[in-house]
Design a protein around this motif. Structure first.
Motif, short mmCIF file in Angstrom:
data_model
loop_
_atom_site.label_atom_id
_atom_site.label_comp_id
_atom_site.label_asym_id
_atom_site.label_seq_id
_atom_site.Cartn_x
_atom_site.Cartn_y
_atom_site.Cartn_z
N LYS A 289 0.81 -1.21 0.00
CA LYS A 289 0.00 0.00 0.00
C LYS A 289 0.85 1.27 0.00
N ARG A 290 2.03 1.20 0.59
CA ARG A 290 2.89 2.37 0.69
C ARG A 290 4.33 1.98 0.29
N PRO A 291 4.55 1.78 -1.01
CA PRO A 291 5.85 1.31 -1.48
C PRO A 291 7.02 2.26 -1.20
N ALA A 292 6.75 3.52 -0.93
CA ALA A 292 7.83 4.46 -0.62
C ALA A 292 8.53 4.10 0.68
N ARG A 293 7.91 3.29 1.52
CA ARG A 293 8.51 2.88 2.79
C ARG A 293 9.37 1.61 2.64
#
Length: 158
Positions: free
Chosen positions: A94-98
């Protein structure tokens, strides 16, 4: 007068737009199955949340693993430990930047040693690996600019 009419028009349009939104509050008990595919997907995405949902599950499982380790219930600790990896991977979807920090600090460095120690049921190795995993969690929080997450009982009491 024109400004007043414009503001009223914007207000009415804003209320109408919010009400027409596929994610608007609904009284339909079939909020998911009764929706079209696009609305259903948008509602599911909103409902499943972002990375905070994954971290909530991770924190809960971390606490359970911590207690299972204290009880020397290696199977239960390993079960919760495996679910932590799943929760984090789901959050990264859901939050690939992490992903970069999660992998570099925790998943590829701290997760495996504890999993291995739990599999071997080696109490000393488990304690050492759990401490390193705790430190990795805290380092990842700092790297992600949420160091306040570390100021809670889960991390204060090693």
């Amino acid at each position: 007068m024109k400004l007043c009419a414009l503001l009223i028009g914007l207000l009415i349009f804003g209320i109408h737009s919010a009400a027409a939104s596929p994610l608007a509050k609904t009284t339909d008990t079939n909020w998911l199955t009764g929706a079209d595919d696009k609305t259903r997907a948008a509602r599911l995405e909103l409902y499943l949340g972002g990375f905070s949902t994954a971290m909530q599950d991770t924190g809960l499982r971390f606490a359970h693993a911590k207690q299972a380790i204290a009880d020397e219930n290696w199977e239960l600790a390993r079960y919760h430990w495996s679910k932590i990896a799943t929760a984090i991977e789901n959050g990264l979807m859901k939050r690939p930047a992490r992903r970069a920090n999660a992998e570099a600090i925790f998943l590829k460095r701290a997760w495996e040693p504890l999993d291995q120690a739990l599999a071997e049921k080696n109490g000393e190795a488990v304690q050492a690996a759990f401490q390193k995993a705790r430190e990795a969690c805290m380092a990842c929080h700092a790297a992600e600019k949420v160091p306040f997450m570390n100021d809670q009982p889960l991390f204060r009491n090693p």
